[in-house]
Design an enzyme around this catalytic site. Structure first.
Site, PDB file in Angstrom:
ATOM      1  N   GLY A  10       1.991  -4.262   3.987  1.00 37.17           N
ATOM      2  CA  GLY A  10       1.372  -5.324   5.096  1.00 37.17           C
ATOM      3  C   GLY A  10       2.337  -6.667   5.094  1.00 37.17           C
ATOM      4  N   ASN A  32      -1.615   3.019   3.554  1.00 37.21           N
ATOM      5  CA  ASN A  32      -1.852   4.051   4.569  1.00 37.21           C
ATOM      6  C   ASN A  32      -1.045   3.709   5.897  1.00 37.21           C
ATOM      7  OD1 ASN A  32      -3.517   2.313   5.873  1.00 37.21           O
ATOM      8  ND2 ASN A  32      -5.099   3.785   5.707  1.00 37.21           N
ATOM      9  N   TYR A 143     -15.210  -7.230  10.106  1.00 36.29           N
ATOM     10  CA  TYR A 143     -14.063  -8.010   9.138  1.00 36.29           C
ATOM     11  C   TYR A 143     -14.989  -8.746   8.247  1.00 36.29           C
ATOM     12  CZ  TYR A 143      -9.999 -10.439   7.740  1.00 36.29           C
ATOM     13  OH  TYR A 143      -9.004 -11.074   6.717  1.00 36.29           O
ATOM     14  N   ARG A 184      -2.416 -12.888  16.224  1.00 38.32           N
ATOM     15  CA  ARG A 184      -2.436 -14.145  15.813  1.00 38.32           C
ATOM     16  C   ARG A 184      -1.796 -15.161  16.249  1.00 38.32           C
ATOM     17  NH1 ARG A 184      -3.015 -11.784   9.351  1.00 38.32           N
ATOM     18  NH2 ARG A 184      -2.052 -10.189   9.811  1.00 38.32           N
TER      19      ARG A 184
HETATM   20  P1  NAD Z   1      -1.743  -6.737   7.311  1.00 38.36           P
HETATM   21  O1  NAD Z   1      -2.453  -5.859   8.263  1.00 38.36           O
HETATM   22  O2  NAD Z   1      -0.356  -7.109   7.516  1.00 38.36           O
HETATM   23  O3  NAD Z   1      -1.693  -5.928   5.822  1.00 38.36           O
HETATM   24  C1  NAD Z   1      -2.662  -5.096   5.227  1.00 38.36           C
HETATM   25  C2  NAD Z   1      -2.094  -3.744   4.678  1.00 38.36           C
HETATM   26  O4  NAD Z   1      -3.263  -2.905   4.330  1.00 38.36           O
HETATM   27  C3  NAD Z   1      -1.300  -3.063   5.899  1.00 38.36           C
HETATM   28  O5  NAD Z   1      -0.177  -2.646   5.423  1.00 38.36           O
HETATM   29  C4  NAD Z   1      -2.341  -1.516   6.147  1.00 38.36           C
HETATM   30  O6  NAD Z   1      -1.772  -0.691   6.309  1.00 38.36           O
HETATM   31  C5  NAD Z   1      -3.066  -1.748   4.849  1.00 38.36           C
HETATM   32  N1  NAD Z   1      -4.396  -0.993   4.837  1.00 38.36           N
HETATM   33  C6  NAD Z   1      -5.476  -1.174   5.583  1.00 38.36           C
HETATM   34  N2  NAD Z   1      -6.341  -0.229   5.405  1.00 38.36           N
HETATM   35  C7  NAD Z   1      -5.993   0.451   4.422  1.00 38.36           C
HETATM   36  C8  NAD Z   1      -6.444   1.849   3.773  1.00 38.36           C
HETATM   37  N3  NAD Z   1      -7.692   2.182   3.868  1.00 38.36           N
HETATM   38  N4  NAD Z   1      -5.773   1.990   2.695  1.00 38.36           N
HETATM   39  C9  NAD Z   1      -4.713   1.860   2.350  1.00 38.36           C
HETATM   40  N5  NAD Z   1      -3.896   0.730   2.939  1.00 38.36           N
HETATM   41  C10 NAD Z   1      -4.674  -0.001   3.901  1.00 38.36           C
HETATM   42  O7  NAD Z   1      -2.437  -7.914   7.079  1.00 38.36           O
HETATM   43  P2  NAD Z   1      -2.275  -9.352   6.084  1.00 38.36           P
HETATM   44  O8  NAD Z   1      -1.995 -10.478   6.858  1.00 38.36           O
HETATM   45  O9  NAD Z   1      -0.806  -8.951   5.285  1.00 38.36           O
HETATM   46  O10 NAD Z   1      -3.404  -9.263   5.125  1.00 38.36           O
HETATM   47  C11 NAD Z   1      -3.675  -8.875   3.910  1.00 38.36           C
HETATM   48  C12 NAD Z   1      -5.094  -9.337   3.122  1.00 38.36           C
HETATM   49  O11 NAD Z   1      -5.088 -10.831   3.227  1.00 38.36           O
HETATM   50  C13 NAD Z   1      -6.103  -8.510   3.794  1.00 38.36           C
HETATM   51  O12 NAD Z   1      -7.006  -8.289   2.964  1.00 38.36           O
HETATM   52  C14 NAD Z   1      -6.648  -9.587   4.909  1.00 38.36           C
HETATM   53  O13 NAD Z   1      -8.057  -9.522   5.123  1.00 38.36           O
HETATM   54  C15 NAD Z   1      -6.484 -10.942   3.922  1.00 38.36           C
HETATM   55  N6  NAD Z   1      -6.055 -12.357   4.667  1.00 38.36           N
HETATM   56  C16 NAD Z   1      -4.959 -12.405   5.439  1.00 38.36           C
HETATM   57  C17 NAD Z   1      -4.758 -13.606   6.051  1.00 38.36           C
HETATM   58  C18 NAD Z   1      -3.681 -14.005   6.967  1.00 38.36           C
HETATM   59  O14 NAD Z   1      -3.409 -15.007   7.617  1.00 38.36           O
HETATM   60  N7  NAD Z   1      -2.797 -13.285   7.027  1.00 38.36           N
HETATM   61  C19 NAD Z   1      -5.854 -14.311   6.448  1.00 38.36           C
HETATM   62  C20 NAD Z   1      -7.152 -13.917   5.428  1.00 38.36           C
HETATM   63  C21 NAD Z   1      -7.296 -13.150   4.725  1.00 38.36           C
END
Ligand code: NAD
Length: 316
Positions: A10, A32, A143, A184
């Site tokens: 991600g 995944n 969420y 976003r």
């Molecule tokens: P993203 O969607 O780019 O990355 C999340 C990754 O998790 C993706 O690659 C997705 O394929 C993978 N994933 C989801 N469910 C899965 C599963 N069951 N098994 C395996 N892989 C799985 O999101 P991000 O922005 O990189 O966020 C990463 C983390 O940081 C998340 O937990 C999110 O809640 C947290 N977060 C992000 C932000 C932000 O501003 N980007 C803010 C608050 C919290």
């Protein structure tokens, strides 16, 4: 160390994997690809100590690790509203399975939680001891509430088994590798501004946000995991510099040299009015600081989005 990063393909996870590899760790990225992309980790495959496992972490899997970063979860409103049940399961059952492994292997565990656990906050800025103001049945609840349950599970493993856990509440983060169409604010505005299309503001633009450049966030994740005396702690990580949504739109139009107009649409359900972290705990205990000024981070992100758009249009 052998380190597992769930959600490593991600946006944030891919930067974290790279940072870990550069520090000399062995990294197993487990994803995944429900919202991530193999493009994000393409360059990491050249590192000899990098491995990718295509796997849904709500199902058990075998691995050996000294540290587990649990980032897997859809994170954008578009992502989690399209996959609400998957979001609930990865933050609850997925977190449970990984905590069991952390306990069994005596590994460090970090839960990537979110500022969304504060909901539409009644306290401002938000400190870690604020309990939040969350709608448990609204469209964002899959969420918010599953992250809250993930936090509860994490703290129970700490209280009951002394598992070496920490929780990081991430506030809005931006930078390269974020998905252009994930709903976003920053990716939306940049994509629209680069195409000279109207920038869409939901509401009247007076809501405030604070945004953190991804490299600063990743340093915070590294410190929270590896700094001594972080076991059982919760840290806000984000940029406390607060701006209105309208200011972000105007800045991005200026930095993109864009002719885009701004259009206003009705505010989204349960969209918080104000969001700003109090990061004094992370500064004090971890020595963590913001180093990338907003305009510098936006320039780097715009440059990346602009290259992406050119390479995608060259392919099509
Ligand atoms: P993203 O969607 O780019 O990355 C999340 C990754 O998790 C993706 O690659 C997705 O394929 C993978 N994933 C989801 N469910 C899965 C599963 N069951 N098994 C395996 N892989 C799985 O999101 P991000 O922005 O990189 O966020 C990463 C983390 O940081 C998340 O937990 C999110 O809640 C947290 N977060 C992000 C932000 C932000 O501003 N980007 C803010 C608050 C919290």
């Amino acid at each position: 160390m052998r380190v597992v990063v769930t959600g490593g393909a991600g946006f944030i996870g891919s930067h974290l994997c790279k940072r870990l590899l550069e520090a000399g760790h062995h990294v197993l990225c487990v994803d995944n690809l429900i919202t991530g992309s193999e493009r994000n980790i393409a360059e990491l495959r050249h590192y000899p100590h990098f491995a990718f496992l295509y796997h849904d972490v709500t199902q058990p899997f075998a691995f050996e690790a000294e540290a587990i970063f649990h980032l897997a979860s859809p994170a954008s409103p578009v992502g989690y509203m399209e996959h609400p049940i998957e979001t609930i399961l990865v933050n609850s059952h997925g977190t449970y399975l990984l905590l069991e492994e952390a306990r069994r292997q005596q590994a460090r565990f970090l839960l990537a939680s979110t500022s969304e656990v504060y909901g539409d906050p009644l306290e401002h800025p938000q400190r870690e001891d604020y309990w939040g103001h969350v709608n448990p049945i609204g469209p964002r609840a899959c969420y918010d509430e599953s992250k809250r349950l993930g936090e509860t599970l994490t703290m129970e493993f700490y209280r009951q088994y002394r598992t070496d856990v920490r929780i990081v509440r991430i506030f809005n983060t931006y930078g390269p590798n974020s998905q252009p169409n994930d709903g976003r604010m920053i990716p939306n505005f940049i994509t629209q501004a680069l195409k000279n299309e109207p920038l869409t503001i939901y509401g009247d633009g007076s809501k405030t946000r604070s945004i953190c450049y991804v490299s600063d966030l990743v340093e915070g994740l590294m410190l929270a995991m590896f700094h001594p005396q972080t076991t059982g702690e919760v840290f806000n990580l984000g940029n406390p510099e607060e701006h209105t949504v309208l200011e972000f739109a105007q800045t991005i139009i200026r930095l993109c040299h864009s002719s885009s107009p701004i259009v206003f649409e009705p505010a989204r359900v349960d969209d918080p009015e104000r969001r700003r972290p109090d990061i004094s705990k992370a500064c004090r205990l971890l020595g963590w600081h913001i180093t990338v000024p907003m305009e510098e981070g936006l320039r780097r992100t715009i440059e990346w989005f602009s290259k992406e758009q050119s390479s995608l249009s060259a392919i099509s």
